[in-house]
Scaffold this active site. Structure first.
Site, PDB file in Angstrom:
ATOM      1  N   HIS A 139     -55.845 -65.521  13.414  1.00  0.00           N
ATOM      2  CA  HIS A 139     -56.903 -66.498  13.656  1.00  0.00           C
ATOM      3  C   HIS A 139     -58.256 -65.823  13.406  1.00  0.00           C
ATOM      4  O   HIS A 139     -58.421 -64.629  13.633  1.00  0.00           O
ATOM      5  CB  HIS A 139     -56.862 -66.998  15.098  1.00  0.00           C
ATOM      6  N   CYS A 169     -51.154 -68.984  11.505  1.00  0.00           N
ATOM      7  CA  CYS A 169     -50.359 -68.929  12.735  1.00  0.00           C
ATOM      8  C   CYS A 169     -49.199 -69.926  12.664  1.00  0.00           C
ATOM      9  O   CYS A 169     -48.277 -69.748  11.882  1.00  0.00           O
ATOM     10  CB  CYS A 169     -51.253 -69.170  13.951  1.00  0.00           C
TER      11      CYS A 169
END
Length: 509
Positions: free
Chosen positions: A457, A349
């Site tokens: 994630h 991310c």
């Protein structure tokens, strides 16, 4: 109306989440319909879950964010996680600001004063409505408090503790950590400073993290009960069931041995170390926990000024503020050490965004940038660039992986979730190993040599990804992985067993 049990604490990180998860699993085991709840949470470790249908509008989309603890507790309770279980989430981003998320939807960035003056009342209303919806569908709500219930300067606006206890008419279990020392003073002081109307709702106290001979504590327990008239329900031994941590408070300080993963009894030639930089605004650090559970893998959280000479791989976690953390690693020279590092590197991310060539519209993300700083140079290990906007991507997703770089050989569907601002695109030819609906772009992830970044994630929760990555780290280090197995017993069951074996549970009847 459902019965509500509020697990409150004398301080932060005293074991409230473990007790709440244990109660959820214990009640579920007994056939009780139970759900977790935390009215207001402050954490950068979040998971994507479906929003409550009553809160979905045209702008918000079907998915939202909740704190990791309520996600874990929902699984402990064997119910589907939803945003009703954590209706108000604050995600700190630096300079006194937090992103406010209500019913799973990002509302904006606010300083504490602005939040309490302009948004707290509507946040409280959202929490009351969320609790009411849960109470219609379940027999018991296990609510988790936040920090201390005795913060006298905050009690008039303490949504997670005082307000929850009042609007839910909750039975209160007070949790205190004996490892910190002064446990009886903490308990007596907390009871003394609690709002008077709530003291009558305290069912008892639970002491956590005890080491040694329990009989040495007996006299103190008896005197505490005599002084306060409050029962000690149990003393839990120092035994971590392995539940994901809520925030970075659980990480050791930089002067401690900041290493996770059990390599006891494993030959040094059968271990590898994965370095994780301590980004000042790191988020979703739970992404690293599956790696730490692998045999022979040590996950070391290192300061930004630390050398990487003892690391075999580097994983850069997510961050609540990519721009400010990019400036922090550049100031510490960590970007240079990354470029010189010769092992596998993975960015997740915000970590992916950091690894790129450039960041545009950085002033949208950064907290103290001059207008002329709208473009910043990144670490430069991936030929991609990220442009920030005010829109936020929040989605639970499954992608197709055709692995390359550190994930070469990993193939098939991989599941996880995306929580990020900004979009990423390639600036040159680059491998794009992740695809969605047949489309493979740098907007999902990219790799170049031994460097890989992606927005997913939960990446290492996928067994195929975890195994291939660990194999690649051992291969790059020239070592053979030790044989062994990860712990298979459920952490939810272990948390419940802690309560069953060490607490009086008659009050639950």
């Amino acid at each position: 109306m459902a019965r509500t049990i509020l697990v409150a604490g004398t301080a932060s990180h005293v074991g409230k989440s473990t007790v709440a998860a244990g109660l959820c699993r214990l009640l579920s085991d007994r056939g009780v319909s139970v759900a977790p709840f935390k009215a207001q949470n402050m954490s950068n470790n979040a998971r994507v879950v479906p929003r409550a249908p009553e809160t979905v509008d045209q702008d918000g989309g079907p998915y939202g964010e909740i704190g990791i603890s309520q996600y874990v507790q929902a699984h402990a309770a064997r119910v589907s996680p939803t945003t009703d279980q954590n209706p108000v989430l604050l995600k700190p981003r630096g300079s006194g600001e937090s992103q406010l998320i209500v019913d799973g939807r990002a509302v904006g960035h606010f300083e504490a004063g602005s939040y309490y003056e302009n948004h707290w009342e509507s946040a409280r209303e959202a929490a009351v409505e969320a609790h009411s919806r849960l109470a219609k569908d379940h027999e018991i709500i296990v609510a988790e408090g936040a920090g201390s219930i005795a913060e006298i300067n905050l009690q008039h606006r303490d949504l997670a503790n005082v307000e929850t206890a009042r609007f839910a008419d909750a039975e209160i279990i007070l949790v205190a950590d004996i490892e910190r020392g002064g446990v009886f003073a903490s308990l007596v002081g907390t009871l003394e400073l609690m709002p008077e109307d709530l003291r009558e709702q305290v069912r008892g106290v639970v002491i956590t993290k005890f080491r040694g001979d329990l009989s040495l504590l007996d006299s103190g327990l008896r005197e505490f009960e005599e002084r306060t008239g409050v029962d000690v329900l149990g003393v839990l031994p120092y035994d971590d069931p392995g539940l994901p941590e809520e925030d970075s408070l659980a990480l050791p300080s930089t002067d401690e041995r900041a290493v996770f993963g059990d390599d006891d009894g494993v030959d040094a030639e059968q271990t590898v170390t994965i370095a994780v930089p301590r980004l000042p605004r790191a988020s979703n650090i739970t992404d690293l926990e599956p790696l730490a559970a692998e045999p022979g893998v040590r996950v070391a959280y290192v300061p930004l000024d630390a050398p990487l000479t003892k690391a075999d791989a580097v994983v850069i976690p997510g961050t609540k503020n990519t721009v400010d953390d990019l400036l922090a690693i550049q100031k510490a020279g960590f970007d240079r050490r990354l470029r010189e590092f010769e092992g596998p590197i993975v960015g997740l991310c915000g970590g992916y965004q950091l690894l790129g060539k450039r960041i545009y519209k950085a002033d949208i993300e950064g907290t103290n940038l001059d207008p002329e700083q709208s473009m910043l140079s990144g670490v430069g290990l991936l030929p991609v660039e990220t442009t920030f906007s005010t829109e936020k991507q929040v989605v639970d997703t499954t992608l197709e992986l055709d692995g390359s770089g550190p994930l070469a050989g990993a193939e098939g569907p991989v599941s996880g979730y995306e929580i990020h601002m900004g979009t990423t695109q390639s600036t040159d030819t680059v491998e794009t190993p992740f695809s969605r609906n047949g489309e493979s772009t740098a907007a999902l992830g990219a790799s170049d040599g031994d460097v890989l970044g992606c927005y997913l994630h939960g990446l290492f929760e996928n067994e195929v990804v975890r195994e291939v990555f660990v194999d690649s780290v051992f291969a790059a280090a020239g070592r053979e992985q030790s044989t062994g197995s990860t712990v298979e017993s459920s952490p939810y069951d272990q948390a419940a067993e802690l309560l069953v074996e060490n607490c009086s549970l008659e009050w639950l009847r």
